[in-house]
Motif scaffolding. Structure first.
Motif, PDB file in Angstrom:
ATOM      1  N   GLN A 100       0.827  -1.206   0.000  1.00  0.00           N
ATOM      2  CA  GLN A 100       0.000   0.000   0.000  1.00  0.00           C
ATOM      3  C   GLN A 100       0.861   1.256   0.000  1.00  0.00           C
ATOM      4  OE1 GLN A 100      -3.420  -0.057  -0.283  1.00  0.00           O
ATOM      5  NE2 GLN A 100      -2.964  -2.200  -0.647  1.00  0.00           N
ATOM      6  N   GLN A 101       1.756   1.361   0.962  1.00  0.00           N
ATOM      7  CA  GLN A 101       2.582   2.560   1.116  1.00  0.00           C
ATOM      8  C   GLN A 101       4.001   2.393   0.557  1.00  0.00           C
ATOM      9  OE1 GLN A 101       1.170   5.380   2.322  1.00  0.00           O
ATOM     10  NE2 GLN A 101      -0.682   4.152   2.370  1.00  0.00           N
ATOM     11  N   GLY A 102       4.454   1.157   0.458  1.00  0.00           N
ATOM     12  CA  GLY A 102       5.816   0.914  -0.024  1.00  0.00           C
ATOM     13  C   GLY A 102       6.853   1.010   1.075  1.00  0.00           C
ATOM     14  N   THR A 103       6.463   0.717   2.310  1.00  0.00           N
ATOM     15  CA  THR A 103       7.389   0.806   3.439  1.00  0.00           C
ATOM     16  C   THR A 103       8.278  -0.428   3.516  1.00  0.00           C
ATOM     17  OG1 THR A 103       5.900  -0.300   4.988  1.00  0.00           O
ATOM     18  CG2 THR A 103       5.667   2.110   4.762  1.00  0.00           C
ATOM     19  N   PRO A 104       9.425  -0.308   4.192  1.00  0.00           N
ATOM     20  CA  PRO A 104      10.268  -1.483   4.405  1.00  0.00           C
ATOM     21  C   PRO A 104       9.523  -2.626   5.100  1.00  0.00           C
ATOM     22  CG  PRO A 104      11.521   0.500   4.874  1.00  0.00           C
ATOM     23  CD  PRO A 104      10.084   0.924   4.653  1.00  0.00           C
ATOM     24  N   ASP A 105       8.640  -2.305   6.049  1.00  0.00           N
ATOM     25  CA  ASP A 105       7.873  -3.350   6.728  1.00  0.00           C
ATOM     26  C   ASP A 105       6.980  -4.120   5.759  1.00  0.00           C
ATOM     27  OD1 ASP A 105       8.970  -2.706   9.195  1.00  0.00           O
ATOM     28  OD2 ASP A 105       7.264  -1.496   9.835  1.00  0.00           O
ATOM     29  N   GLU A 106       6.330  -3.393   4.840  1.00  0.00           N
ATOM     30  CA  GLU A 106       5.466  -4.060   3.860  1.00  0.00           C
ATOM     31  C   GLU A 106       6.273  -4.985   2.961  1.00  0.00           C
ATOM     32  OE1 GLU A 106       1.745  -1.464   2.510  1.00  0.00           O
ATOM     33  OE2 GLU A 106       3.651  -0.392   2.266  1.00  0.00           O
ATOM     34  N   PHE A 107       7.437  -4.525   2.524  1.00  0.00           N
ATOM     35  CA  PHE A 107       8.257  -5.376   1.659  1.00  0.00           C
ATOM     36  C   PHE A 107       8.807  -6.576   2.419  1.00  0.00           C
ATOM     37  CE2 PHE A 107       7.965  -1.910  -1.304  1.00  0.00           C
ATOM     38  CZ  PHE A 107       7.885  -2.587  -2.512  1.00  0.00           C
ATOM     39  N   GLU A 108       9.227  -6.367   3.650  1.00  0.00           N
ATOM     40  CA  GLU A 108       9.725  -7.490   4.449  1.00  0.00           C
ATOM     41  C   GLU A 108       8.642  -8.558   4.605  1.00  0.00           C
ATOM     42  OE1 GLU A 108      11.759  -8.557   8.749  1.00  0.00           O
ATOM     43  OE2 GLU A 108      11.188  -6.489   8.338  1.00  0.00           O
ATOM     44  N   ALA A 109       7.399  -8.130   4.744  1.00  0.00           N
ATOM     45  CA  ALA A 109       6.288  -9.062   4.902  1.00  0.00           C
ATOM     46  C   ALA A 109       6.068  -9.928   3.654  1.00  0.00           C
ATOM     47  CB  ALA A 109       5.006  -8.299   5.240  1.00  0.00           C
ATOM     48  N   LEU A 110       6.657  -9.557   2.520  1.00  0.00           N
ATOM     49  CA  LEU A 110       6.530 -10.338   1.283  1.00  0.00           C
ATOM     50  C   LEU A 110       7.536 -11.483   1.208  1.00  0.00           C
ATOM     51  CD1 LEU A 110       5.944  -7.407  -1.234  1.00  0.00           C
ATOM     52  CD2 LEU A 110       4.248  -9.059  -0.400  1.00  0.00           C
ATOM     53  N   ALA A 111       8.396 -11.611   2.225  1.00  0.00           N
ATOM     54  CA  ALA A 111       9.386 -12.697   2.247  1.00  0.00           C
ATOM     55  C   ALA A 111       8.658 -14.041   2.169  1.00  0.00           C
ATOM     56  CB  ALA A 111      10.230 -12.618   3.509  1.00  0.00           C
ATOM     57  N   GLY A 112       9.124 -14.890   1.282  1.00  0.00           N
ATOM     58  CA  GLY A 112       8.487 -16.178   1.064  1.00  0.00           C
ATOM     59  C   GLY A 112       7.392 -16.123   0.007  1.00  0.00           C
ATOM     60  N   ARG A 113       6.987 -14.921  -0.354  1.00  0.00           N
ATOM     61  CA  ARG A 113       5.955 -14.741  -1.379  1.00  0.00           C
ATOM     62  C   ARG A 113       6.564 -14.261  -2.697  1.00  0.00           C
ATOM     63  NH1 ARG A 113       1.029 -10.647  -0.740  1.00  0.00           N
ATOM     64  NH2 ARG A 113      -0.055 -11.201  -2.650  1.00  0.00           N
ATOM     65  N   LEU A 114       7.504 -13.331  -2.610  1.00  0.00           N
ATOM     66  CA  LEU A 114       8.237 -12.858  -3.783  1.00  0.00           C
ATOM     67  C   LEU A 114       9.617 -13.508  -3.811  1.00  0.00           C
ATOM     68  CD1 LEU A 114       7.656  -8.989  -3.998  1.00  0.00           C
ATOM     69  CD2 LEU A 114       6.578 -10.793  -5.346  1.00  0.00           C
ATOM     70  N   ALA A 115      10.040 -13.945  -4.985  1.00  0.00           N
ATOM     71  CA  ALA A 115      11.382 -14.518  -5.119  1.00  0.00           C
ATOM     72  C   ALA A 115      12.421 -13.404  -5.009  1.00  0.00           C
ATOM     73  CB  ALA A 115      11.525 -15.231  -6.460  1.00  0.00           C
ATOM     74  N   VAL A 116      13.492 -13.685  -4.265  1.00  0.00           N
ATOM     75  CA  VAL A 116      14.617 -12.766  -4.124  1.00  0.00           C
ATOM     76  C   VAL A 116      15.868 -13.551  -4.517  1.00  0.00           C
ATOM     77  CG1 VAL A 116      15.953 -11.330  -2.541  1.00  0.00           C
ATOM     78  CG2 VAL A 116      13.468 -11.512  -2.255  1.00  0.00           C
ATOM     79  N   PHE A 117      16.656 -12.967  -5.422  1.00  0.00           N
ATOM     80  CA  PHE A 117      17.858 -13.632  -5.919  1.00  0.00           C
ATOM     81  C   PHE A 117      19.084 -12.760  -5.687  1.00  0.00           C
ATOM     82  CE2 PHE A 117      14.410 -15.200  -8.611  1.00  0.00           C
ATOM     83  CZ  PHE A 117      14.597 -16.586  -8.550  1.00  0.00           C
ATOM     84  N   ARG A 118      20.207 -13.426  -5.484  1.00  0.00           N
ATOM     85  CA  ARG A 118      21.515 -12.760  -5.417  1.00  0.00           C
ATOM     86  C   ARG A 118      22.296 -13.201  -6.641  1.00  0.00           C
ATOM     87  NH1 ARG A 118      23.567 -14.965  -0.943  1.00  0.00           N
ATOM     88  NH2 ARG A 118      24.769 -16.467  -2.139  1.00  0.00           N
ATOM     89  N   PHE A 119      22.993 -12.256  -7.254  1.00  0.00           N
ATOM     90  CA  PHE A 119      23.850 -12.564  -8.404  1.00  0.00           C
ATOM     91  C   PHE A 119      25.283 -12.646  -7.915  1.00  0.00           C
ATOM     92  CE2 PHE A 119      20.363 -10.096 -10.519  1.00  0.00           C
ATOM     93  CZ  PHE A 119      19.799 -11.177 -11.179  1.00  0.00           C
ATOM     94  N   ASP A 120      25.879 -13.801  -8.041  1.00  0.00           N
ATOM     95  CA  ASP A 120      27.264 -14.040  -7.631  1.00  0.00           C
ATOM     96  C   ASP A 120      28.136 -14.212  -8.871  1.00  0.00           C
ATOM     97  OD1 ASP A 120      26.502 -14.006  -4.962  1.00  0.00           O
ATOM     98  OD2 ASP A 120      26.482 -16.191  -4.754  1.00  0.00           O
ATOM     99  N   PRO A 121      29.468 -14.087  -8.707  1.00  0.00           N
ATOM    100  CA  PRO A 121      30.351 -14.422  -9.824  1.00  0.00           C
ATOM    101  C   PRO A 121      30.150 -15.875 -10.208  1.00  0.00           C
ATOM    102  CG  PRO A 121      31.562 -13.303  -8.078  1.00  0.00           C
ATOM    103  CD  PRO A 121      30.196 -13.620  -7.544  1.00  0.00           C
ATOM    104  N   PRO A 122      30.463 -16.225 -11.450  1.00  0.00           N
ATOM    105  CA  PRO A 122      30.260 -17.623 -11.874  1.00  0.00           C
ATOM    106  C   PRO A 122      31.107 -18.583 -11.043  1.00  0.00           C
ATOM    107  CG  PRO A 122      31.206 -16.302 -13.663  1.00  0.00           C
ATOM    108  CD  PRO A 122      31.012 -15.412 -12.490  1.00  0.00           C
ATOM    109  N   ARG A 123      30.562 -19.758 -10.830  1.00  0.00           N
ATOM    110  CA  ARG A 123      31.317 -20.798 -10.107  1.00  0.00           C
ATOM    111  C   ARG A 123      32.334 -21.385 -11.073  1.00  0.00           C
ATOM    112  NH1 ARG A 123      25.804 -23.001  -8.065  1.00  0.00           N
ATOM    113  NH2 ARG A 123      25.489 -21.633  -6.303  1.00  0.00           N
ATOM    114  N   VAL A 124      33.485 -21.682 -10.541  1.00  0.00           N
ATOM    115  CA  VAL A 124      34.544 -22.233 -11.390  1.00  0.00           C
ATOM    116  C   VAL A 124      34.596 -23.726 -11.275  1.00  0.00           C
ATOM    117  CG1 VAL A 124      37.011 -22.208 -11.883  1.00  0.00           C
ATOM    118  CG2 VAL A 124      35.869 -20.141 -11.093  1.00  0.00           C
TER     119      VAL A 124
END
Length: 148
Positions: A124-148
């Motif tokens: 609704q407002q776009g607060t950090p609390d609202e986004f944190e509450a989406l954990a487990g609902r929205l996919a979050v990815f980290r981009f790492d260097p390629p594995r060797v």
């Protein structure tokens, strides 16, 4: 609560963003992630806005169940491009607990993503609390260097 669906204008807008990127013109903070399709193996290109948090580069899916997120999850690796520069990346999906602090940081780092989430009804407002509450609902990815 039913998850929102992507708007009809999203795919045409993504195609436009990718065409501009192919011309070598960076489009603000946007990048294009390329991964093989999980069923066809055909390269799939998706514009996104990754952001730095705690020394890593992260991205958040705009919708629960996004096709690009399913492809990224299945591939585990891809190419991140901006303008004419590209680099291979390993794609690491975060669990809900690991995603919480990243989601809290998202509104301060990706204003365009906040506006998108508000329009879609995810927040609704776009607060950090609202986004944190989406954990487990929205996919979050980290981009790492390629594995060797």
């Amino acid at each position: 609560m039913t998850d929102p669906r992507p708007p009809r204008w999203l795919k045409p807008m993504n195609r436009l963003m990718m065409a501009v990127q192919k011309l070598g013109l960076p489009t603000g903070p946007a990048y294009v992630l390329t991964v093989p399709g999980r069923k066809s193996g055909t390269p799939r290109h998706t514009p996104m806005t990754p952001f730095e948090y705690d020394g890593g580069l992260y991205t958040v899916a705009g919708y629960p169940g996004a096709d690009w997120a399913r492809n990224a999850r299945a591939a585990g690796a891809g190419t991140l491009s901006r303008g004419r520069r590209s680099r291979p990346v390993t794609i690491v999906e975060l669990g809900a607990e690991e995603a919480r602090p990243v989601l809290r940081a998202f509104p301060g780092s990706v204003p365009v993503g906040v506006a998108f989430a508000k329009r879609s009804g995810l927040v609704q407002q776009g607060t950090p609390d609202e986004f944190e509450a989406l954990a487990g609902r929205l996919a979050v990815f980290r981009f790492d260097p390629p594995r060797v």
